[in-house]
Scaffold this motif. Structure first.
Motif, PDB file in Angstrom:
ATOM      1  N   GLU A  69      10.690  -4.815  -2.507  1.00 35.50           N
ATOM      2  CA  GLU A  69       9.234  -4.852  -2.593  1.00 35.50           C
ATOM      3  C   GLU A  69       8.690  -3.596  -3.256  1.00 35.50           C
ATOM      4  O   GLU A  69       9.250  -2.513  -3.108  1.00 35.50           O
ATOM      5  CB  GLU A  69       8.616  -4.965  -1.194  1.00 35.50           C
ATOM      6  N   THR A  70       7.579  -3.753  -3.973  1.00 38.18           N
ATOM      7  CA  THR A  70       6.851  -2.612  -4.513  1.00 38.18           C
ATOM      8  C   THR A  70       5.840  -2.122  -3.480  1.00 38.18           C
ATOM      9  O   THR A  70       5.710  -2.692  -2.397  1.00 38.18           O
ATOM     10  CB  THR A  70       6.113  -2.994  -5.799  1.00 38.18           C
ATOM     11  N   THR A  71       5.093  -1.089  -3.851  1.00 38.55           N
ATOM     12  CA  THR A  71       4.047  -0.582  -2.952  1.00 38.55           C
ATOM     13  C   THR A  71       3.032  -1.667  -2.620  1.00 38.55           C
ATOM     14  O   THR A  71       2.721  -1.921  -1.451  1.00 38.55           O
ATOM     15  CB  THR A  71       3.333   0.617  -3.600  1.00 38.55           C
TER      16      THR A  71
ATOM     17  N   ARG B 199       4.420  -4.578  -0.360  1.00 37.99           N
ATOM     18  CA  ARG B 199       4.988  -4.316   0.962  1.00 37.99           C
ATOM     19  C   ARG B 199       4.463  -5.289   2.005  1.00 37.99           C
ATOM     20  O   ARG B 199       3.299  -5.675   1.985  1.00 37.99           O
ATOM     21  CB  ARG B 199       4.685  -2.879   1.400  1.00 37.99           C
ATOM     22  N   THR B 200       5.339  -5.664   2.912  1.00 38.35           N
ATOM     23  CA  THR B 200       5.132  -6.583   4.043  1.00 38.35           C
ATOM     24  C   THR B 200       5.025  -8.039   3.601  1.00 38.35           C
ATOM     25  O   THR B 200       4.576  -8.889   4.356  1.00 38.35           O
ATOM     26  CB  THR B 200       3.915  -6.208   4.926  1.00 38.35           C
TER      27      THR B 200
ATOM     28  N   HIS C 222      10.840  -7.943   7.872  1.00 43.79           N
ATOM     29  CA  HIS C 222      11.752  -6.794   7.786  1.00 43.79           C
ATOM     30  C   HIS C 222      13.203  -7.176   8.003  1.00 43.79           C
ATOM     31  O   HIS C 222      14.096  -6.695   7.296  1.00 43.79           O
ATOM     32  CB  HIS C 222      11.346  -5.730   8.806  1.00 43.79           C
TER      33      HIS C 222
ATOM     34  N   ASN D  95      16.331  -9.103   2.496  1.00 45.08           N
ATOM     35  CA  ASN D  95      15.401  -8.005   2.287  1.00 45.08           C
ATOM     36  C   ASN D  95      16.167  -6.692   2.164  1.00 45.08           C
ATOM     37  O   ASN D  95      16.713  -6.177   3.138  1.00 45.08           O
ATOM     38  CB  ASN D  95      14.404  -7.928   3.448  1.00 45.08           C
TER      39      ASN D  95
ATOM     40  N   PRO E 190      12.030  -1.483   0.353  1.00 46.68           N
ATOM     41  CA  PRO E 190      11.063  -1.121  -0.686  1.00 46.68           C
ATOM     42  C   PRO E 190      11.711  -0.292  -1.796  1.00 46.68           C
ATOM     43  O   PRO E 190      12.617   0.502  -1.542  1.00 46.68           O
ATOM     44  CB  PRO E 190      10.016  -0.309   0.072  1.00 46.68           C
TER      45      PRO E 190
ATOM     46  N   GLY F  59      10.237   4.556  -1.757  1.00 51.08           N
ATOM     47  CA  GLY F  59      10.839   3.369  -1.167  1.00 51.08           C
ATOM     48  C   GLY F  59      12.005   3.690  -0.276  1.00 51.08           C
ATOM     49  O   GLY F  59      11.914   4.515   0.634  1.00 51.08           O
TER      50      GLY F  59
ATOM     51  N   THR G 154       7.390   3.033  -8.544  1.00 58.46           N
ATOM     52  CA  THR G 154       8.248   1.888  -8.273  1.00 58.46           C
ATOM     53  C   THR G 154       9.566   1.994  -9.021  1.00 58.46           C
ATOM     54  O   THR G 154      10.632   1.640  -8.499  1.00 58.46           O
ATOM     55  CB  THR G 154       7.532   0.579  -8.673  1.00 58.46           C
TER      56      THR G 154
ATOM     57  N   ILE H 136       5.497   3.193   3.149  1.00 60.52           N
ATOM     58  CA  ILE H 136       6.242   2.348   2.215  1.00 60.52           C
ATOM     59  C   ILE H 136       7.714   2.325   2.590  1.00 60.52           C
ATOM     60  O   ILE H 136       8.338   1.263   2.661  1.00 60.52           O
ATOM     61  CB  ILE H 136       6.059   2.854   0.773  1.00 60.52           C
TER      62      ILE H 136
ATOM     63  N   ALA I 280       7.894  -4.474   8.667  1.00 56.73           N
ATOM     64  CA  ALA I 280       6.846  -5.498   8.643  1.00 56.73           C
ATOM     65  C   ALA I 280       6.876  -6.350   9.899  1.00 56.73           C
ATOM     66  O   ALA I 280       7.912  -6.892  10.276  1.00 56.73           O
ATOM     67  CB  ALA I 280       7.016  -6.382   7.415  1.00 56.73           C
TER      68      ALA I 280
END
Length: 617
Positions: free
Chosen positions: A260-262, A265-266, A270, A275, A278, A283, A308, A420, A425
């Motif tokens: 995930e990027t900023t 996120r979520t 998690h 997954n 980040p 990250g 990123t 981040i 999440a």
């Protein structure tokens, strides 16, 4: 219908509706933040007063703060609703330019209605007017042009009929979304015109989902099926498309690890086995390890900003990037293979085209191994120690006590890296890290807007002492209006993350931490954040250590929801303990300096730049 320009604008706003992701309808403009002055109080102000029972108006204390709150509404509603802010001319208008920059950098909708000087020029120059010797038609509002997706100065009432469709186009367009500025000269605000009734008929704005070009889609599928180690990068565009579920099913069907990027996120639970964490400077090591090994990156809804991509050093030199984005501007960056489309539509069609194809299961297993290592690292950082609490430990306490309905925020300093990289999440699309503009002060103002937009669950914003002192006036605005949220203020005696950057590149501490700031006092004053927040009408829960933080945060949550006002937790934190992802970030280190440590850092920077991807094959 004979109305003034201001009345027509306000009635048009009332007629605009939006379709939410669940299919229900809501006002496109849920309310207006306003500070009235001589440039807007009689025109826009009177028009808003006439409909005060249908269009909420909240008074801010600072124009930047209230406009940032309006930005917070756009983010918290995933761009399905738009915050509005109006100000007088001159300083009131210019105070909102920063908020426009925040919305522009983060591709968020925002409608700004600054007052402007007289078109008729009879009383020229008026109070707060800045005169331009070379251009009498220029005003301070022209400063908004650089930070607006769409700018117009309304010099005749009938101009509204041509400009308003463009306003909603920009505010609701997946590719062009951003701030809109309508400069409103105060004499024109009060002028009347016979507007057609049709201008005020209700309109429901639905998300436009562009389907991908078939040839581009086939090319993307060919690139993916040729991959040995594909990686799915999810950005904010996935959130704004409502495509988190689709992206997860895509990854599951084809066994592709996710990072995930900023802004993304979520989006992914998690503990999901695909997954990998980040991506980037702020990250996780787990995501960065997979990015370095990936041969094909499917970047969905992201502009691949420097944090990123670790200033474009996080990927392999041989990587191939498929850029799936609603904006062609972003899709073609760095010579990537462009796929211009809505994220949900394109992932659905791409899944059908890929069929039963799956990546090697051993590649997905690597994501599990690396993410578990990162989780163990974060667990270690969250373990209480003998020193002052760290940001990671504070984040851990808040994270453990959060529910799936809650929403967490931050914007600047060291806390973005902690949220981040370290947040786990607990609910989908429940984080707002404003790291496109990294605006100090957004943390409190944006939380006010988020609290308005999200009445269910608890909004928690985490910020440092520097951000608190930068802009805190909207604490009073939220307390007065009756909008509760929790603010966790981490006091580490200065601008600690910039001190870290300064000293990490060979410099000496200077003008960032209070110990390095010039003063004539032998014992300089300290801010009593608890007393200050209490004076602003907030519930306050200071704690001396990490052991008391959980109890303080629980009480703050109860106060925010039960008393309908901000609840502020204050805690002293360690000034130099951070969550590190091990990625590089390019900064401009002086080539010539009085310290050899700085010139050595410059040489190291040049060496590190040799790893940068300049353009993809």
């Amino acid at each position: 219908m004979r109305l003034t320009t201001a009345q027509a604008l306000v009635r048009w706003m009332l007629a605009q509706r939006t379709e939410l992701f669940d299919g229900s309808e809501a006002p496109l403009f849920p309310g207006v933040f306003a500070i009235f002055g001589h440039g807007n109080v009689l025109g826009v102000g009177n028009a808003l007063e006439e409909v005060r029972d249908r269009l909420p108006v909240w008074r801010g204390q600072n124009e930047q703060g209230m406009a940032l709150a309006a930005v917070g509404i756009g983010k918290a509603t995933h761009r399905r609703q738009v915050g509005v802010a109006t100000s007088s001319i001159g300083p009131g208008a210019l105070n909102m330019v920063t908020a426009a920059g925040v919305a522009h950098a983060n591709r968020l909708p925002l409608l700004l209605l600054p007052g402007d000087t007289f078109v008729g020029r009879a009383p020229d120059p008026v109070l707060q007017q800045v005169e331009h010797f070379h251009d009498p038609g220029a005003t301070v509002n022209d400063a908004f042009r650089a930070v607006s997706r769409y700018f117009d100065r309304i010099t005749r009432p009938e101009q509204l009929m041509s400009t308003l469709p463009q306003v909603t186009r920009v505010l609701t367009d997946p590719a062009d979304c951003g701030p809109v500025t309508l400069a409103l000269p105060q004499d024109v605000q009060a002028e009347s015109y016979d507007f057609p009734d049709a201008l005020f008929h209700p309109v429901v704005h639905r998300l436009q989902r562009q389907r991908p070009d078939l040839r581009a889609l086939t090319g993307a599928a060919d690139a993916i099926t040729a991959a040995r180690k594909p990686l799915l990068v999810l950005g904010g565009g996935v959130r704004y498309s409502g495509a988190a579920g689709r992206a997860l099913r895509f990854a599951e069907q084809h066994r592709i690890p996710i990072v995930e990027t900023t802004a993304g996120r979520t989006l992914v639970p998690h503990d999901h086995p695909l997954n990998a964490g980040p991506l980037g400077v702020t990250g996780s090591t787990s995501a960065n390890v997979l990015a370095a090994a990936a041969d094909v990156v499917i970047a969905v809804g992201t502009r691949l900003q420097d944090f990123t991509t670790a200033s474009w050093t996080v990927f392999s030199p041989d990587v191939r990037i498929v850029m799936l984005n609603a904006a062609r501007f972003d899709a073609v960056k760095h010579g990537a293979q462009a796929l211009v489309a809505d994220a949900d539509e394109a992932l659905r069609e791409l899944t059908d085209l890929l069929g039963d194809w799956q990546a090697d299961s051993r590649w997905a297993d690597e994501a599990v191994v690396e993410r578990c290592r990162w989780d163990e690292h974060i667990d270690g950082l969250r373990t209480p120690g003998a020193d002052l609490p760290t940001y990671a430990q504070v984040v851990g306490v808040v994270n453990d006590l959060s529910t799936p309905e809650d929403y967490v925020m931050t914007a600047s300093g060291g806390l973005p890296g902690e949220l981040i990289g370290g947040w786990r999440a607990v609910g989908e699309s429940t984080m707002d890290v404003e790291y496109g503009f990294s605006c100090m002060g957004y943390e409190l103002a944006g939380a006010w807007g988020a609290a308005i937009a999200r009445p269910d669950g608890v909004v928690t914003t985490l910020l440092g002492d520097g951000s608190y002192l930068m802009l805190n006036s909207e604490l009073f605005s939220a307390a007065f209006a009756g909008h509760g949220f929790v603010a966790v203020v981490c006091d580490n005696d200065g601008y600690a993350v910039i001190h870290r950057l300064q000293t990490g590149q060979g410099g000496t501490g200077f003008n960032n931490m209070y110990t390095d700031v010039r003063t004539t006092h032998t014992a300089p004053p300290r801010t009593d954040f608890a007393a200050h927040a209490a004076s602003m009408g907030c519930a306050v829960f200071p704690t001396d250590d990490l052991a008391g933080l959980a109890d303080a945060y629980r009480k703050a949550r109860e106060a925010a929801t039960g008393e309908h006002r901000p609840a502020v937790v204050v805690i002293r934190t360690h000034p130099s303990s951070w969550t590190e992802a091990g990625a590089w970030w390019e900064v401009a280190v002086p080539e010539t300096a009085h310290r050899t440590e700085i010139t050595d850092a410059h040489d190291q920077m040049l060496n590190d730049k040799t790893r940068q991807l300049r353009y993809l094959n």
